[in-house]
Write an enzyme that holds these catalytic residues in place. Structure first.
Site, PDB file in Angstrom:
ATOM      1  N   ASP A  70       1.083  -1.354  -0.099  1.00 29.95           N
ATOM      2  CA  ASP A  70      -0.237   0.038   0.072  1.00 29.95           C
ATOM      3  C   ASP A  70       0.777   1.231  -0.025  1.00 29.95           C
ATOM      4  O   ASP A  70       1.677   1.676   1.117  1.00 29.95           O
ATOM      5  CB  ASP A  70      -0.934  -0.046   1.246  1.00 29.95           C
ATOM      6  N   TYR A 164      -7.609  15.887  -6.812  1.00 28.10           N
ATOM      7  CA  TYR A 164      -7.080  14.983  -7.803  1.00 28.10           C
ATOM      8  C   TYR A 164      -6.321  15.866  -8.899  1.00 28.10           C
ATOM      9  O   TYR A 164      -5.292  15.511  -9.296  1.00 28.10           O
ATOM     10  CB  TYR A 164      -8.054  14.210  -8.530  1.00 28.10           C
ATOM     11  N   LYS A 168      -2.639  15.638 -10.110  1.00 27.73           N
ATOM     12  CA  LYS A 168      -1.868  15.384 -11.225  1.00 27.73           C
ATOM     13  C   LYS A 168      -0.908  16.575 -12.038  1.00 27.73           C
ATOM     14  O   LYS A 168      -0.180  16.425 -12.769  1.00 27.73           O
ATOM     15  CB  LYS A 168      -3.026  14.906 -12.340  1.00 27.73           C
ATOM     16  N   VAL A 197     -10.395   7.001 -19.421  1.00 25.26           N
ATOM     17  CA  VAL A 197     -10.147   5.725 -20.047  1.00 25.26           C
ATOM     18  C   VAL A 197     -10.815   4.622 -19.077  1.00 25.26           C
ATOM     19  O   VAL A 197     -11.184   4.882 -17.679  1.00 25.26           O
ATOM     20  CB  VAL A 197      -8.680   5.190 -19.511  1.00 25.26           C
TER      21      VAL A 197
HETATM   22  N1  LIG Z   1      -9.096   5.791 -16.154  1.00 25.83           N
HETATM   23  C1  LIG Z   1      -8.979   7.228 -16.470  1.00 25.83           C
HETATM   24  O1  LIG Z   1      -9.765   7.820 -16.960  1.00 25.83           O
HETATM   25  C2  LIG Z   1      -7.726   7.973 -16.256  1.00 25.83           C
HETATM   26  C3  LIG Z   1      -7.431   9.127 -16.881  1.00 25.83           C
HETATM   27  C4  LIG Z   1      -6.129   9.768 -16.516  1.00 25.83           C
HETATM   28  C5  LIG Z   1      -5.427   9.184 -15.711  1.00 25.83           C
HETATM   29  N2  LIG Z   1      -5.580   8.203 -15.056  1.00 25.83           N
HETATM   30  C6  LIG Z   1      -4.444   7.430 -13.976  1.00 25.83           C
HETATM   31  O2  LIG Z   1      -4.002   6.494 -14.632  1.00 25.83           O
HETATM   32  C7  LIG Z   1      -3.515   5.670 -13.329  1.00 25.83           C
HETATM   33  C8  LIG Z   1      -4.030   4.049 -13.511  1.00 25.83           C
HETATM   34  O3  LIG Z   1      -5.585   4.349 -13.064  1.00 25.83           O
HETATM   35  P1  LIG Z   1      -6.512   3.416 -13.744  1.00 25.83           P
HETATM   36  O4  LIG Z   1      -7.358   4.099 -14.696  1.00 25.83           O
HETATM   37  O5  LIG Z   1      -5.849   2.136 -14.294  1.00 25.83           O
HETATM   38  O6  LIG Z   1      -7.426   2.778 -12.578  1.00 25.83           O
HETATM   39  P2  LIG Z   1      -7.659   1.615 -11.759  1.00 25.83           P
HETATM   40  O7  LIG Z   1      -8.186   0.510 -12.815  1.00 25.83           O
HETATM   41  O8  LIG Z   1      -8.572   1.970 -10.673  1.00 25.83           O
HETATM   42  O9  LIG Z   1      -6.173   1.150 -11.388  1.00 25.83           O
HETATM   43  C9  LIG Z   1      -5.437   1.929 -10.432  1.00 25.83           C
HETATM   44  C10 LIG Z   1      -4.247   1.017  -9.791  1.00 25.83           C
HETATM   45  O10 LIG Z   1      -3.651   1.769  -8.771  1.00 25.83           O
HETATM   46  C11 LIG Z   1      -3.316   0.699  -7.590  1.00 25.83           C
HETATM   47  N3  LIG Z   1      -3.457   1.545  -6.343  1.00 25.83           N
HETATM   48  C12 LIG Z   1      -4.404   2.712  -5.841  1.00 25.83           C
HETATM   49  N4  LIG Z   1      -4.024   2.868  -4.792  1.00 25.83           N
HETATM   50  C13 LIG Z   1      -3.028   2.188  -4.365  1.00 25.83           C
HETATM   51  C14 LIG Z   1      -2.010   2.114  -3.085  1.00 25.83           C
HETATM   52  N5  LIG Z   1      -2.330   2.911  -2.075  1.00 25.83           N
HETATM   53  N6  LIG Z   1      -0.994   1.459  -3.027  1.00 25.83           N
HETATM   54  C15 LIG Z   1      -0.722   0.601  -4.093  1.00 25.83           C
HETATM   55  N7  LIG Z   1      -1.631   0.608  -5.126  1.00 25.83           N
HETATM   56  C16 LIG Z   1      -2.507   1.204  -5.509  1.00 25.83           C
HETATM   57  C17 LIG Z   1      -4.333  -0.165  -7.784  1.00 25.83           C
HETATM   58  O11 LIG Z   1      -4.203  -1.447  -7.121  1.00 25.83           O
HETATM   59  P3  LIG Z   1      -4.934  -1.804  -5.645  1.00 25.83           P
HETATM   60  O12 LIG Z   1      -6.357  -1.395  -5.526  1.00 25.83           O
HETATM   61  O13 LIG Z   1      -4.859  -3.292  -5.813  1.00 25.83           O
HETATM   62  O14 LIG Z   1      -3.905  -1.497  -4.735  1.00 25.83           O
HETATM   63  C18 LIG Z   1      -4.581  -0.247  -9.179  1.00 25.83           C
HETATM   64  O15 LIG Z   1      -3.717  -1.324  -9.826  1.00 25.83           O
HETATM   65  C19 LIG Z   1      -3.898   6.299 -12.203  1.00 25.83           C
HETATM   66  O16 LIG Z   1      -2.646   7.042 -11.764  1.00 25.83           O
HETATM   67  C20 LIG Z   1      -4.911   7.456 -12.572  1.00 25.83           C
HETATM   68  O17 LIG Z   1      -4.938   8.816 -12.064  1.00 25.83           O
HETATM   69  C21 LIG Z   1      -6.660   7.500 -15.293  1.00 25.83           C
END
Ligand SMILES: NC(=O)c1ccc[n+]([C@@H]2O[C@H](COP(=O)([O-])OP(=O)(O)OC[C@H]3O[C@@H](n4cnc5c(N)ncnc54)[C@H](OP(=O)(O)O)[C@@H]3O)[C@@H](O)[C@H]2O)c1
Length: 273
Positions: A70, A164, A168, A197
């Site tokens: 974590d 957020y 970022k 996404v």
């Molecule tokens: N989806 C979008 O629209 C979007 C757009 C722009 C940027 N992003 C960025 O893309 C990145 C990945 O997001 P995603 O869209 O793939 O979302 P997601 O499917 O919710 O994945 C987030 C990942 O981060 C991990 N995580 C969260 N908190 C954590 C913690 N305290 N310790 C360790 N791992 C942690 C989660 O794993 P566990 O829960 O297993 O720990 C999960 O693997 C993020 O930085 C997000 O801000 C996403």
């Protein structure tokens, strides 16, 4: 003359947030592209173990290391993570600094201390601490690539996302500043800054409310995690003298963080285009 792209064969890569979404898709692509050692980090050990088993089964010679962590609760560990890795995984060539989250859509006058702390600690403090620890080794070895997953929210703002957005913007700024610090080295630093996404991101943001999460991606063809993995692979495979600074990418029907033309599936399913 066009210089050859870089091969990822035999590279050691670490992906944070590998249990879901962009991180999971990126781990899969890195395995396909020939990385021989992958470090998979997140909190959900069961998902990471399943991904490790799948990737090792499908890619001869690939070894994955699961790191259950974590990042927000274990900052000291994150800041020293390379030192806890077995020797064969310790010399990280590629760090995909991706773990992150948003919580809710509160107005700037309604943010709670708990949410501010969780978002900034996860998205900023842990990401910067890990980057610094891994870059130290990369600089000593004279090779490496840091990819920070930022967001369109690191370039623009919108109502109901102040914490957020602040997190970022910090990632955009750190990525740029790190590039200044490392300009005299062979190391490269890239941000990848996506728009919407479809992952578990919105499910987490809305506290598990599946209907609210689904509504975010309704009536337009949004980006897929594989699209972002593709952009990450593009950045890290450019010839050694090419440093991709930031890939800002939106879905075709998105023009800003909250500007989405919900025109239905007019573009067809992504795989039918
Ligand atoms: N989806 C979008 O629209 C979007 C757009 C722009 C940027 N992003 C960025 O893309 C990145 C990945 O997001 P995603 O869209 O793939 O979302 P997601 O499917 O919710 O994945 C987030 C990942 O981060 C991990 N995580 C969260 N908190 C954590 C913690 N305290 N310790 C360790 N791992 C942690 C989660 O794993 P566990 O829960 O297993 O720990 C999960 O693997 C993020 O930085 C997000 O801000 C996403």
């Amino acid at each position: 003359m066009v210089y050859p792209t870089l091969s990822l064969a035999d590279r050691i890569a670490m992906v944070t947030g590998a249990s879901s979404g962009i991180g999971e898709a990126t781990a899969r692509r890195l395995a396909q592209e020939g990385c021989r050692k992958l470090i998979l980090l997140a909190r959900r050990a069961d998902r990471l173990e399943a991904l490790k088993a799948e990737l090792e089964r499908e890619h001869d010679g690939l070894a994955c290391l699961v790191v259950t962590c974590d990042v927000a609760a274990e900052l000291e560990r994150v800041a020293n993570l390379p030192s806890e890795l077995p020797a064969e995984f310790a010399e990280i060539d590629i760090l995909i600094n991706n773990a992150g989250l948003a919580l809710g859509r509160s107005s700037a006058d309604q943010n709670t201390l708990a949410d501010i702390h969780t978002i900034l600690t996860t998205n900023v403090t842990a990401a910067l601490a890990l980057a610094s620890a891994v870059l130290r080794g990369m600089r000593a070895r004279g090779r490496g690539h840091l990819v920070n997953v930022g967001s369109i929210a690191g370039h623009h703002t919108y109502a109901g996302g102040s914490v957020y957005i602040a997190s970022k913007h910090a990632i955009t700024a750190f990525t740029s500043a790190a590039r200044h610090d490392l300009a005299g080295t062979p190391l490269r630093v890239t941000a990848v800054s996506p728009g919407a996404v479809e992952t578990e991101f919105s499910l987490v943001r809305f506290g598990g409310d599946a209907d609210k999460a689904k509504a975010v991606y309704k009536d337009f063809v949004c980006l897929r995690a594989d699209d972002i993995a593709d952009q990450i692979v593009y950045a890290i495979t450019r010839p050694a003298h090419v440093q991709i600074a930031d890939i800002v990418c939106l879905a075709t029907n998105q023009s800003g963080p909250m500007d989405i033309a919900r025109v239905g599936p007019s573009l067809g399913a992504p795989d039918s285009l």
